[in-house]
Design an enzyme around this catalytic site. Structure first.
Site, PDB file in Angstrom:
ATOM      1  CD  GLU A 196      -2.767  -1.205   2.481  1.00 60.91           C
ATOM      2  OE1 GLU A 196      -3.958  -1.479   2.370  1.00 60.91           O
ATOM      3  OE2 GLU A 196      -2.214  -0.997   3.583  1.00 60.91           O
TER       4      GLU A 196
HETATM    5  C1  TNX Z   1      -4.452  -3.999   4.658  1.00 66.38           C
HETATM    6  S1  TNX Z   1      -2.741  -6.353   4.496  1.00 66.38           S
HETATM    7  C2  TNX Z   1      -3.189  -3.752   5.134  1.00 66.38           C
HETATM    8  C3  TNX Z   1      -3.013  -3.318   6.530  1.00 66.38           C
HETATM    9  C4  TNX Z   1      -4.326  -3.141   7.223  1.00 66.38           C
HETATM   10  C5  TNX Z   1      -5.254  -4.254   6.844  1.00 66.38           C
HETATM   11  C6  TNX Z   1      -6.556  -4.210   7.565  1.00 66.38           C
HETATM   12  C7  TNX Z   1      -1.722  -5.306   4.205  1.00 66.38           C
HETATM   13  C8  TNX Z   1      -0.493  -5.794   3.656  1.00 66.38           C
HETATM   14  N1  TNX Z   1      -2.043  -4.048   4.463  1.00 66.38           N
HETATM   15  O1  TNX Z   1      -2.252  -2.135   6.567  1.00 66.38           O
HETATM   16  O2  TNX Z   1      -4.100  -3.133   8.592  1.00 66.38           O
HETATM   17  O3  TNX Z   1      -5.494  -4.180   5.457  1.00 66.38           O
HETATM   18  O4  TNX Z   1      -7.321  -5.349   7.272  1.00 66.38           O
END
Ligand code: TNX
Length: 536
Positions: free
Chosen positions: A341
């Site tokens: 992300e």
């Molecule tokens: C996605 S999973 C994210 C996290 C969040 C999560 C909440 C991932 C690699 N990144 O930063 O905490 O969703 O479900």
């Protein structure tokens, strides 16, 4: 004192060993006891072993039982001591380890065998002995976990003038499907103490999970002391989601977690998430920041707004220091670099960054794991992609010869709500009821990822919505047990209808461990009725 005599099984075990000469354990012939029929194949073991053959006979665990490990085998002696402690926790019995005197009627032996897989074990439970055979002490530990699960909750006090816990007899031959059976805790969004993490490790070990991934850094907090950059924890560790006090692990705390995990044959994987999810670090050291602003501590739950400046040498010097310090106190083979992300990092900057970080991690002797987005960089095939969201990314990783760790959010995210009215959690990926969490096959989940590309599975627990261990437990339990079984038991042996009965029988353990679990109506829970609150 009675004339020392030695059980025949012990004589066989010690044959040829110098220890035999010194053993003065009084071996009264074990009294003939008619145990009620017990069926090893009907015991509610989780994960389900590969093969179980019941004999119908039983082994009487009692105050005259002792544990023996081979001479000069410190790792197996440690497993024997662990088993003795756990038996004491459950039954109150204090079984001697490698006792050379005292009265012994029956014994548990840990011996070396020739299995190929270091986690394989063979367990033979006969009326006069229990024999654990494994190539490694790790295998012996896994067998010990099986044995713990076979000890009845209640002693039988009608068979003899003292309590006896009859263990169902027969043979178990067992080996895991996947070598990596993991769980992840997000200690960044909300901080969880060393004691909380140890409790999670205890339960993981009981169900044969063998990797704990710690998500140590995120926008809301930096949770691991870095001596060369002290403000990371002084400043970056000072809060958490919702504005609570946060916290962090000193390096001594972290070493203690590593030690505690290793004692249970669990590997710790540290994660430093970068270049996104880095607000807390950039508040501590604004020089890292890529957007030219001086950021502030963040206690909300948005994602994807932070990045580091990927073209600055200082950033890589910083990363080198962080990776060096953490790697030095991490005996396991992996270092997780996050990589998810990074929405405000340009694609070319992102690829440049991941390409630069991979060799830094390798320089400190660690293998890289990254969330599936890292597959866009030019990576070595030794690097592992953790598939959480994007099947195309995971497929790209496979095309690059990389192994994939399966954590698909729609099936394996412990922070997803069970349903729309259950407490805590999110539902951006799915609602995941207890059966849905169990009824899927990692080996065929994604078309482009076949069995040989899969390192294993991991169940992440993100902590935006949970601040207390009891809240954490409500999301993790009982689903974590299903992931443990998906990682261990071959798909041909798995069935929800049968699994849910074994799951229902875990309530006495949950109660003893003081675990708050989600009492899903899809599971026919057994109400535990324990004589006194003993702890495992
Ligand atoms: C996605 S999973 C994210 C996290 C969040 C999560 C909440 C991932 C690699 N990144 O930063 O905490 O969703 O479900």
């Amino acid at each position: 004192m009675k004339t020392p005599s030695i059980p025949r099984s012990l004589t066989r075990f010690l044959a040829g060993s110098a220890l035999l000469a010194g053993v003065a354990a009084c071996m009264d012939p074990a009294p003939q006891i008619d145990f009620p029929q017990t069926d090893l194949a009907a015991q509610p073991l989780i994960p389900k072993p590969v093969s179980v053959t019941a004999s119908g006979a039983a082994f009487g665990l009692d105050q005259y039982t002792a544990i023996y490990s081979p001479q000069d085998d410190a790792p197996r002696a440690a497993v024997a001591a662990f088993l003795s402690d756990k038996i004491q926790g459950k039954t109150g019995l204090r079984l001697p380890v490698n006792a050379q005197d005292g009265e012994v009627h029956r014994a548990i032996y840990l011996q070396a065998g020739a299995q190929d897989n270091p986690e394989a074990y063979h367990l033979r439970i006969s009326p006069d002995s229990i024999l654990i055979t494994s190539a490694t002490a790790n295998g012996a530990m896994l067998a010990a976990q099986t044995l713990r699960q076979l000890i009845p909750e209640q002693a039988n006090d009608t068979l003899a003038p003292y309590p006896i816990w009859p263990l169902a007899g027969g043979e178990i031959t067992d080996v895991p499907e996947f070598g990596y059976r993991g769980a992840m805790l997000d200690v960044a969004r909300h901080f969880f103490s060393v004691e909380d993490v140890k409790k999670y490790l205890d339960v993981m070990a009981y169900y044969k999970l063998n990797v704990l991934h710690l998500h140590l850094t995120d926008d809301q907090g930096w949770r691991i002391e870095i001596k060369s950059w002290p403000r990371l924890t002084e400043v970056g560790g000072s809060t958490e989601v919702g504005g609570g006090p946060g916290g962090f692990y000193t390096q001594e705390d972290y070493k203690e977690l590593v030690r505690y995990a290793a004692e249970r044959y669990i590997t710790i994987v540290p994660e430093v998430d970068m270049p996104g999810h880095t607000n807390a670090a950039s508040v501590a050291y604004p020089v890292l920041n890529g957007n030219g602003k001086t950021p502030e501590l963040y206690t909300g739950t948005r994602v994807g707004f932070s990045t580091w400046d990927t073209r600055k040498d200082t950033v890589y010097q910083f990363i080198d220091d962080v990776v060096r310090e953490i790697s030095a106190i991490t005996p396991g083979p992996y270092f997780h670099i996050g990589g998810d992300e990074s929405h405000v990092t340009q694609e070319d900057d992102y690829v440049y960054f991941i390409n630069k970080v991979e060799p830094i991690v390798q320089k400190y002797g660690k293998q890289v794991i990254g969330w599936d987005e890292v597959a866009h960089a030019d990576l070595d095939n030794t690097t592992i992609a953790q598939f959480w969201a994007d099947e195309d990314n995971a497929t790209l990783a496979v095309e690059k010869g990389m192994k994939v760790l399966l954590s698909p959010a729609r099936k394996a995210y412990l922070d997803m709500q069970y349903d729309s009215i259950s407490e805590y959690g999110l539902h951006w990926a799915a609602y995941i009821p207890v059966d849905t969490a169990y009824i899927w096959n990692p080996a065929t989940y994604a078309a482009g990822i076949s069995r040989e590309h899969i390192l294993g599975i991991e169940a992440p627990l993100w902590s935006e919505t949970i601040a207390e261990i009891s809240e954490l437990e409500y999301l993790a339990f009982p689903r974590l047990l299903g992931y443990a079984e998906l990682g261990w038991t071959p798909e041909s042996q798995r069935s929800w209808e049968e699994y849910k009965l074994r799951l229902a029988a875990q309530t006495p353990y949950f109660k003893r461990m003081d675990i708050r679990y989600y009492p899903s109506a899809r599971v026919p829970w057994e109400e535990p009725d324990l004589p006194e609150p003993l702890r495992d």
